[in-house]
Design an enzyme around this catalytic site. Structure first.
Site, PDB file in Angstrom:
ATOM      1  N   GLU A 122      29.473  -3.952  40.650  1.00  0.00           N
ATOM      2  CA  GLU A 122      30.867  -3.518  40.778  1.00  0.00           C
ATOM      3  C   GLU A 122      31.048  -2.026  40.494  1.00  0.00           C
ATOM      4  O   GLU A 122      31.769  -1.657  39.576  1.00  0.00           O
ATOM      5  CB  GLU A 122      31.737  -4.304  39.799  1.00  0.00           C
ATOM      6  N   ARG A 141      33.567   4.268  39.759  1.00  0.00           N
ATOM      7  CA  ARG A 141      33.392   5.714  39.568  1.00  0.00           C
ATOM      8  C   ARG A 141      32.276   6.298  40.450  1.00  0.00           C
ATOM      9  O   ARG A 141      32.439   7.362  41.044  1.00  0.00           O
ATOM     10  CB  ARG A 141      33.051   5.956  38.098  1.00  0.00           C
ATOM     11  N   ARG A 149      42.102  11.823  31.502  1.00  0.00           N
ATOM     12  CA  ARG A 149      40.805  11.528  30.871  1.00  0.00           C
ATOM     13  C   ARG A 149      40.430  12.487  29.749  1.00  0.00           C
ATOM     14  O   ARG A 149      39.895  12.051  28.731  1.00  0.00           O
ATOM     15  CB  ARG A 149      39.697  11.422  31.919  1.00  0.00           C
ATOM     16  N   TYR A 205      39.807  10.365  26.548  1.00  0.00           N
ATOM     17  CA  TYR A 205      38.388  10.142  26.214  1.00  0.00           C
ATOM     18  C   TYR A 205      37.667  11.423  25.832  1.00  0.00           C
ATOM     19  O   TYR A 205      36.437  11.421  25.768  1.00  0.00           O
ATOM     20  CB  TYR A 205      37.635   9.547  27.416  1.00  0.00           C
ATOM     21  N   CYS A 223      54.241  19.370  27.778  1.00  0.00           N
ATOM     22  CA  CYS A 223      54.646  19.720  26.414  1.00  0.00           C
ATOM     23  C   CYS A 223      53.766  19.017  25.395  1.00  0.00           C
ATOM     24  O   CYS A 223      54.236  18.195  24.600  1.00  0.00           O
ATOM     25  CB  CYS A 223      56.105  19.345  26.204  1.00  0.00           C
ATOM     26  N   GLU A 224      52.481  19.303  25.457  1.00  0.00           N
ATOM     27  CA  GLU A 224      51.493  18.719  24.541  1.00  0.00           C
ATOM     28  C   GLU A 224      50.405  19.762  24.388  1.00  0.00           C
ATOM     29  O   GLU A 224      49.875  20.235  25.397  1.00  0.00           O
ATOM     30  CB  GLU A 224      50.802  17.497  25.167  1.00  0.00           C
ATOM     31  N   TYR A 242      39.734   7.289  38.240  1.00  0.00           N
ATOM     32  CA  TYR A 242      40.513   7.227  36.999  1.00  0.00           C
ATOM     33  C   TYR A 242      41.345   8.489  36.746  1.00  0.00           C
ATOM     34  O   TYR A 242      41.613   8.820  35.586  1.00  0.00           O
ATOM     35  CB  TYR A 242      39.586   6.924  35.798  1.00  0.00           C
TER      36      TYR A 242
HETATM   37  C1  LIG Z   1      36.066  -0.824  35.253  1.00  0.00           C
HETATM   38  C2  LIG Z   1      35.203  -1.925  35.705  1.00  0.00           C
HETATM   39  C3  LIG Z   1      34.236  -1.699  36.687  1.00  0.00           C
HETATM   40  C4  LIG Z   1      33.969  -0.338  37.267  1.00  0.00           C
HETATM   41  O1  LIG Z   1      33.479   0.564  36.336  1.00  0.00           O
HETATM   42  P1  LIG Z   1      32.936   1.991  36.828  1.00  0.00           P
HETATM   43  O2  LIG Z   1      32.581   2.683  35.558  1.00  0.00           O
HETATM   44  O3  LIG Z   1      34.066   2.649  37.548  1.00  0.00           O
HETATM   45  O4  LIG Z   1      31.781   1.725  37.725  1.00  0.00           O
HETATM   46  C5  LIG Z   1      33.490  -2.779  37.127  1.00  0.00           C
HETATM   47  N1  LIG Z   1      33.697  -4.022  36.621  1.00  0.00           N
HETATM   48  C6  LIG Z   1      34.609  -4.279  35.672  1.00  0.00           C
HETATM   49  C7  LIG Z   1      34.790  -5.653  35.181  1.00  0.00           C
HETATM   50  C8  LIG Z   1      35.399  -3.246  35.183  1.00  0.00           C
HETATM   51  O5  LIG Z   1      36.299  -3.499  34.229  1.00  0.00           O
END
Ligand SMILES: *Cc1c(COP(=O)(O)O)cnc(C)c1O
Length: 486
Positions: A328, A331, A382, A386, A413-414, A443
């Protein structure tokens, strides 16, 4: 302290003065981004000033061919690496990283599938017309409406996150006289980030079913095992298999490999104990990209080969048929396809004590220049969320001016409203110049807000020398639309 000419003692250890401030560090940029003859940054042959002219700033500029190429690279390299293990891999693009109907269309056309995590994301998938069979639904707190919508759309999989949810999904599907196709999200105790991972027996997070044996009231039975047993026995559930997601911005394959091994051992034990077959195993996303010149992500193919080796040998050792593997990435597909184009406004320079105190004793201070741009934490949260590092380059022209340590900040304003904490930019950067910040495809738009009533920027996709908005920017009217009046 740095010795290089132009280096500032205020710069972090990792940041070096580039030999040429005008040069693009290739891993940060989409494939078609380059300096044109006249020194302007161009994407797919379109100059940034032409894009600014047509669409304004701030603007997310996405290279469509680059998106498609990265999507294909994942699909092709994982298919190749896993061909002899399980006949290939299903690649689910993680829609939460950046989602709109155009992106769903590209994903489907390149042979990928789609991960969603809410009813709204399902609505985008439905609008784009991707087959429900190719869509997955995640989330640790899905509503009944979201579960029903998933079933209405005939989703390929619902990734169940808890025992409570398993009961709810099962009951809803049964009430409809249907079978819900379910994956169980497990927490294997492997947490990876960039170059390291940690492995623990226990899980202290909101996601997933724990594999630890003391995670339920029933002695010796983990939440994960309880869920497998319940799912296998439930008349409303078709248990496809197991899922895990171990972190994000991961560069090394060893964390993925360890998680795969843990899940395969568990899968084999469950198949044996409950007399079932779980044909699928999803190893999640989290593949890292370059945000600054010191980030060195590995090609998808390297990670694929390392992961396939572990799945192959573990299945052989356990004597089981390898389940169909899915991954999955979000990014790693969209992140580097996009840069944000900003216009420079005000500048100021402050004097700062050297870090570490060696300069403070004799009152030596160093300059830090603040360069303000016309967006900020509303289009890129981000850095605030982070402490994420980014990089920036002067985009509308080249410059021979000396390098100056700069901090690119937004207009909110931060005081934490930082876009790029530390970057060397030419000393002559001035109001009206354009800055490009690469690596903002994932993101950033997805996390954007209307803080200070800023209109959220649009996203323009460039392909074969032409640009089209795939998400238009907001107008002042949009900003006032939901205000119901006095
Ligand atoms: C956020 C997420 C991803 C994707 O993460 P990346 O860092 O963008 O590759 C895949 N699977 C699940 C369950 C997620 O929560």
């Amino acid at each position: 302290m740095h010795a290089a000419p132009g280096a500032s003692p205020l710069a972090p250890e990792w940041l070096t003065v580039p030999a040429d401030l005008n040069e693009l560090h290739e891993p940060l940029w989409a494939g078609s981004v380059a300096r044109a003859q006249d020194g302007e940054l161009a994407v797919g042959g379109l100059s940034v000033s032409a894009l600014k002219e047509q669409f304004g700033t701030p603007l997310f500029v996405l290279d469509e061919a680059d998106f498609r190429a990265r999507a294909r690279a994942f699909k092709d390299s994982f298919d190749a690496a896993f061909a002899d293990v399980c006949g290939g891999v299903d690649v689910y693009y993680a829609g939460k990283s950046f989602l709109c109907t155009a992106v769903v269309t590209w994903v489907a056309e390149e042979g990928l599938r789609l991960d969603t995590a809410s009813g709204g994301e399902l609505a985008v998938a439905a609008r784009a017309g991707i087959a429900g069979e190719r869509v997955a639904l995640h989330g640790n707190n899905k509503s009944d409406a979201e579960i029903n919508r998933a079933l209405d759309m005939g989703l390929g999989r619902i990734v169940v996150d808890s025992l409570d949810e398993l009961t709810r999904v099962g009951a809803i599907a049964q009430g409809r006289g249907e079978l819900a196709k379910v994956m169980l999200r497990l927490t294997p105790g492997v947490h990876a980030h960039t170059h390291e991972f940690i492995a623990t027996a226990h899980e202290d997070q909101k996601f997933g079913l724990s594999m630890a044996s003391d995670s339920t009231e029933e002695a010796g039975l983990s939440a994960a095992e309880q869920a497998v047993a319940a799912a296998a026995a439930h008349p409303g559930i078709d248990l496809l298999g197991l899922h895990c997601h171990i972190g994000s911005q991961i560069f090394e394959p060893d964390g993925f490999a360890l998680a795969a091994e843990k899940l395969l051992r568990f899968l084999a034990a469950m198949q044996d104990k409950y007399g079932i077959v779980m044909p699928e195993l999803d190893l999640g996303g989290g593949y890292g990209i370059a945000y600054t010149p010191v980030d060195t992500p590995r090609p998808a193919a390297d990670i694929a080969v390392a992961m396939a080796a572990v799945v192959r040998s573990t299945c052989a050792e356990l004597g089981i048929t390898a389940p169909r593997i899915s991954i999955e990435p979000g990014r790693a597909i969209v992140g580097s396809t996009t840069f944000t184009l900003y216009e420079v406004g005000t500048r100021k320079t402050v004097r700062v004590d050297a870090p570490g105190g060696d300069g403070a004793a004799d009152n030596v201070t160093y300059p830090r220049r603040y360069v303000s741009v016309d967006g900020g934490m509303s289009d890129n949260a981000r850095p605030v969320l982070y402490d994420a590092d980014y990089s920036a380059i002067l985009a509308n022209r080249t410059s021979d001016a000396a390098a100056q340590l700069s901090r690119v900040v937004g207009k909110h304003c931060e005081s934490g409203d930082i876009v790029v904490r530390d970057v060397y930019l030419p000393a002559d950067v001035a109001a009206g110049d354009l800055l490009a910040v690469p690596g903002t495809g994932a993101y950033c738009w997805a996390l954007s807000s209307n803080y200070n009533y800023l209109a959220r920027p649009g996203v323009v996709a460039v392909r074969d020398g032409s640009a089209r908005l795939i998400v238009r920017g907001e107008t002042e009217e949009d900003l006032l639309n939901r205000d119901m009046g006095a």
